[in-house]
Design a protein around this motif. Structure first.
Motif, mmCIF file in Angstrom:
data_model
loop_
_atom_site.group_PDB
_atom_site.id
_atom_site.type_symbol
_atom_site.label_atom_id
_atom_site.label_comp_id
_atom_site.label_asym_id
_atom_site.label_seq_id
_atom_site.Cartn_x
_atom_site.Cartn_y
_atom_site.Cartn_z
ATOM 1 N N PRO A 1 25.284 -22.028 -8.576
ATOM 2 C CA PRO A 1 26.498 -21.647 -7.856
ATOM 3 C C PRO A 1 27.444 -20.846 -8.744
ATOM 4 C CG PRO A 1 26.607 -23.949 -8.500
ATOM 5 C CD PRO A 1 25.230 -23.457 -8.861
ATOM 6 N N GLU A 2 27.896 -19.744 -8.243
ATOM 7 C CA GLU A 2 28.896 -18.962 -8.970
ATOM 8 C C GLU A 2 30.269 -19.574 -8.729
ATOM 9 O OE1 GLU A 2 28.648 -15.011 -7.577
ATOM 10 O OE2 GLU A 2 26.513 -14.784 -8.000
ATOM 11 N N THR B 1 31.809 -20.479 -5.218
ATOM 12 C CA THR B 1 30.927 -21.202 -4.310
ATOM 13 C C THR B 1 31.441 -22.632 -4.157
ATOM 14 O OG1 THR B 1 28.998 -19.907 -4.978
ATOM 15 C CG2 THR B 1 28.575 -22.051 -3.963
ATOM 16 N N LYS B 2 31.436 -23.138 -2.940
ATOM 17 C CA LYS B 2 31.925 -24.489 -2.694
ATOM 18 C C LYS B 2 30.926 -25.534 -3.187
ATOM 19 C CE LYS B 2 35.699 -23.210 -0.506
ATOM 20 N NZ LYS B 2 37.028 -23.378 -1.125
ATOM 21 N N ASN C 1 19.714 -23.495 2.955
ATOM 22 C CA ASN C 1 20.632 -22.719 2.111
ATOM 23 C C ASN C 1 22.018 -23.357 2.038
ATOM 24 O OD1 ASN C 1 21.452 -22.208 4.717
ATOM 25 N ND2 ASN C 1 21.819 -20.015 4.395
ATOM 26 N N PRO D 1 25.285 -25.374 0.677
ATOM 27 C CA PRO D 1 25.908 -25.326 -0.656
ATOM 28 C C PRO D 1 25.512 -26.549 -1.481
ATOM 29 C CG PRO D 1 27.506 -25.962 1.024
ATOM 30 C CD PRO D 1 26.273 -25.541 1.760
ATOM 31 N N ALA E 1 22.492 -24.763 -5.313
ATOM 32 C CA ALA E 1 22.507 -24.536 -3.873
ATOM 33 C C ALA E 1 21.213 -25.075 -3.272
ATOM 34 C CB ALA E 1 22.641 -23.039 -3.582
ATOM 35 N N ASN F 1 37.394 -24.848 -5.464
ATOM 36 C CA ASN F 1 35.979 -24.534 -5.217
ATOM 37 C C ASN F 1 35.202 -25.741 -4.711
ATOM 38 O OD1 ASN F 1 36.167 -21.868 -6.042
ATOM 39 N ND2 ASN F 1 35.862 -22.404 -8.192
ATOM 40 N N ALA G 1 31.646 -23.428 3.530
ATOM 41 C CA ALA G 1 30.822 -22.619 2.639
ATOM 42 C C ALA G 1 30.801 -21.164 3.090
ATOM 43 C CB ALA G 1 29.403 -23.176 2.599
ATOM 44 N N SER H 1 33.964 -19.410 2.187
ATOM 45 C CA SER H 1 33.968 -19.063 0.765
ATOM 46 C C SER H 1 33.159 -17.788 0.506
ATOM 47 C CB SER H 1 33.393 -20.230 -0.044
ATOM 48 O OG SER H 1 33.230 -19.884 -1.400
ATOM 49 N N THR H 2 32.016 -17.682 1.189
ATOM 50 C CA THR H 2 31.167 -16.506 1.009
ATOM 51 C C THR H 2 31.870 -15.242 1.485
ATOM 52 O OG1 THR H 2 29.184 -17.859 1.285
ATOM 53 C CG2 THR H 2 28.927 -15.498 1.579
ATOM 54 N N LYS I 1 34.531 -14.099 -0.967
ATOM 55 C CA LYS I 1 33.990 -13.453 -2.166
ATOM 56 C C LYS I 1 33.527 -12.016 -1.884
ATOM 57 C CE LYS I 1 30.916 -15.802 -4.331
ATOM 58 N NZ LYS I 1 29.715 -16.649 -4.479
#
Length: 373
Positions: free
Chosen positions: A175-176, A179-180, A204, A206, A245, A297, A364, A367-368, A371
């Motif tokens: 996770p960057e 990322t949640k 997929n 989180p 993830a 996060n 999630a 959050s994506t 970003k």
């Protein structure tokens, strides 16, 4: 589901069913030491227990799994089919008994405790506290009954029948920052509630870290069971495990789990230590570490359970910018931990069990999107 109404000061009546006279006596002494509890009766086998129940219905049953004449699982199924009563499985601390334990939880048992054994004064005191706490929690629970057997649908076989599909490469699943990280805490009734949530998540999903109050040696079997049922992978956490993830890590019984940030990635730390909020692992310990390591996060989720473990930690997560969820009263087996969190203002949102997985994926997805802008 809702909590049972208060009993106007009446003691919680417990029926103990175990073929060992020494276990029956030890459990009786422990339970009777609590002024809110009383041992209604003991029975050496399910047939004697059934006869006693016909005379007077207990509030809680402590049930052994391995007994002569009729095993505990068969007796549990009969209870749930005829007159559901909160049942606590009292089991030996063995890996071999883990599968039977999971069958009992799927069959309607509300919780599990390990059989008390002779040890240090500190150990016996901890055992007494846990057994009495579980008895009180079970008395407030409404058993959800056995989980219905899944419908088997014939389908064309693929290569999956021989070889499982390759899961995401862990090196690419790190996770960057942004990322949640999903942090979940649960207690009484949580094993089946967690299954509902995790089964509903896509591959997929989180990264997820979980504290479920459960004795040691059983969490590994619980994780393996969930791993076989879910699209995501599930494992009992080990010290230093990366948070990835598509994977859920479950805190091992009798050890605390904490979230750590190492540069641009996250991992978990597993450690011994004193019980926090009367529990080890403690939800509060996980949630506080998430507030400190992940801040905004993270997503915090508090689910069914007795007591207040996790309520303060969820508030700290919310204060640190995390989105927080609490399971609602109607879908809880015991509306204790979520209620305490809600009353402290720790929950951003209160939702039924059936909506928790969707809320996780919505958070999630948000959050994506953020970003990508």
């Amino acid at each position: 589901m809702t909590e049972r109404p208060p009993r106007s000061g009446r003691k919680t009546r417990v029926l103990i069913v175990d073929d060992s006279a020494s276990v029956r006596q030890t459990l009786s002494d422990i339970i009777s030491s609590d002024p809110a509890l009383e041992v209604m009766a003991t029975a050496a086998d399910p047939y004697a227990a059934a006869e006693r129940i016909r005379q007077e219905v207990p509030d809680v049953i402590f049930l052994d799994i391995e007994m002569p004449k009729m095993d505990g699982l068969t007796f549990l199924r009969k209870i749930m089919a005829q007159r559901p009563i909160p049942v606590v499985i009292c089991s030996s601390l063995t890996e071999s008994g883990s599968d039977a334990l999971l069958q009992a939880l799927e069959g309607g048992a509300v919780d599990v405790v390990t059989k008390p054994r002779v040890g240090s004064i500190e150990f016996l005191q901890m055992s007494r506290m846990q057994i009495c706490d579980v008895a009180k929690a079970a008395a407030q629970a409404r058993p959800r009954g056995p989980r219905p057997k899944p419908i088997v649908v014939e389908r064309k076989l693929t290569a999956d029948a021989m070889l499982p599909p390759v899961r995401a490469n862990p090196a690419r699943a790190m996770p960057e920052i942004g990322t949640k990280i999903i942090c979940i805490g649960a207690s009484t009734g949580g094993t089946e509630a967690l299954r509902d949530v995790l089964e509903a998540l896509p591959a997929n999903a989180p990264p997820i870290v979980i504290v479920q109050h459960m004795p040691e040696k059983f969490t590994a079997a619980f994780a393996r069971r969930l791993d076989s049922l879910c699209a995501i992978s599930v494992k009992e956490a080990e010290d230093g495990d990366d948070v990835l993830a598509g994977r859920a890590l479950i805190a091992p019984g009798n050890l605390h789990m904490m979230l750590q940030r190492i540069g641009a990635r996250f991992r978990v730390s597993i450690a011994d230590g004193p019980a926090v909020c009367r529990h080890r692992p403690s939800v509060d310990v996980l949630f506080r570490s998430a507030a400190q390591a992940a801040g905004a996060n993270a997503v915090g989720v508090i689910m069914t359970g007795m007591g207040d473990d996790g309520a303060q930690g969820l508030l700290e997560m919310k204060t640190a910018g995390a989105f927080t969820l609490a399971q609602d009263a109607d879908s809880c087996v015991v509306f204790g931990m979520p209620k305490e969190a809600i009353e402290r203002g720790a929950a951003s949102k209160v939702v039924p069990l059936a909506r928790i997985a969707g809320e996780i994926m919505t958070a999630a997805h948000a959050s994506t999107l953020a970003k990508s802008r």
